[in-house]
Design a protein around this motif. Sequence first.
Motif, short mmCIF file in Angstrom:
data_model
loop_
_atom_site.label_atom_id
_atom_site.label_comp_id
_atom_site.label_asym_id
_atom_site.label_seq_id
_atom_site.Cartn_x
_atom_site.Cartn_y
_atom_site.Cartn_z
N THR A 111 3.77 -2.61 -22.27
CA THR A 111 3.98 -1.51 -23.32
C THR A 111 2.78 -2.00 -24.30
O THR A 111 3.02 -3.32 -24.75
CB THR A 111 5.06 -0.94 -24.04
OG1 THR A 111 5.60 -2.03 -24.83
CG2 THR A 111 6.04 -0.40 -22.82
N SER A 113 3.46 -1.58 -27.20
CA SER A 113 4.12 -1.80 -28.38
C SER A 113 5.05 -3.06 -28.00
O SER A 113 5.76 -3.92 -28.95
CB SER A 113 5.28 -0.87 -28.64
OG SER A 113 5.79 -0.38 -27.49
N THR A 149 6.59 4.66 -23.92
CA THR A 149 7.95 4.11 -24.14
C THR A 149 8.35 3.03 -23.22
O THR A 149 7.36 3.34 -21.98
CB THR A 149 9.03 5.01 -24.24
OG1 THR A 149 8.88 5.97 -23.14
CG2 THR A 149 8.75 6.16 -25.37
N GLN A 151 10.51 3.90 -21.04
CA GLN A 151 10.99 4.91 -19.91
C GLN A 151 9.31 5.10 -19.24
O GLN A 151 9.41 5.44 -17.85
CB GLN A 151 11.54 6.05 -20.44
CG GLN A 151 12.27 6.81 -19.40
CD GLN A 151 13.12 6.16 -18.30
OE1 GLN A 151 13.76 5.21 -18.91
NE2 GLN A 151 12.80 6.33 -17.01
#
Length: 217
Positions: A111, A113, A149, A151
């Motif tokens: 990700t 992030s 995310t 997910q």
Amino acid sequence: MSLTEELVVWTHEQKCLKAVESLGIHGFTAVYCPAPQDAFDYIVKAAAEAHSIGFGGSLSVAGLEVEAQLRESGKEILNHSRKELSTEERLEIMRRQLTCDLFLSGCNALTLSGELVNIDATGNRAAAMFFGPRSVIVVAGRNKLVEGTVQDAVQRVKNYATPPNAKRLNFNTPCAHTGFCSNCNSPQRLCRVTTVIDRKPRFTDLHVLVVNADMGL
Ligand code: SF4
């Protein structure tokens, strides 16, 4: 390189740099590699002090073609992917990878992030990424980046990585035939272990090379 190509590379570069920044904040040693050759050079340099080097079965790492050079320089290569190995021999190499000096792996999704997301059938690769080997280098091509995310990253794996991997490895799963995940209960289901590494594991020297090229699935 055409202007269009330059802009595509620049756009990917910004995403790669964002992931590197996030990984750094999360304690990983994260490095931006403009090209696969940079990842190759990084691995060869990092392997200088290692005696045993484990390969996690990654297409991204295999695509770098670094194994031959490491073997020629006298390293013990622990690669369970060789076709001539029996099941017991493969399992024994996987166990030894868990305590090797340097483990090389790809990553199913990363990700922006800064979280590494992987789905395994056996779990040997995922396990070796966070404890056991003294050092781990993860090679993540730009195609593994996910703007979203954890997910969303899991969905990326199940939509784009596992179906072609099931086909490549001759697993008789629904996705190997349709190209889509049906969250199967197949005896040959590949998706059995899902891991999220969201911070540097305490006792593992974990490097992530984010490469501005499509690598692996
Ligand atoms: S859950 Fe089953 S169908 Fe879905 S990606 Fe995994 S192996 Fe394929």
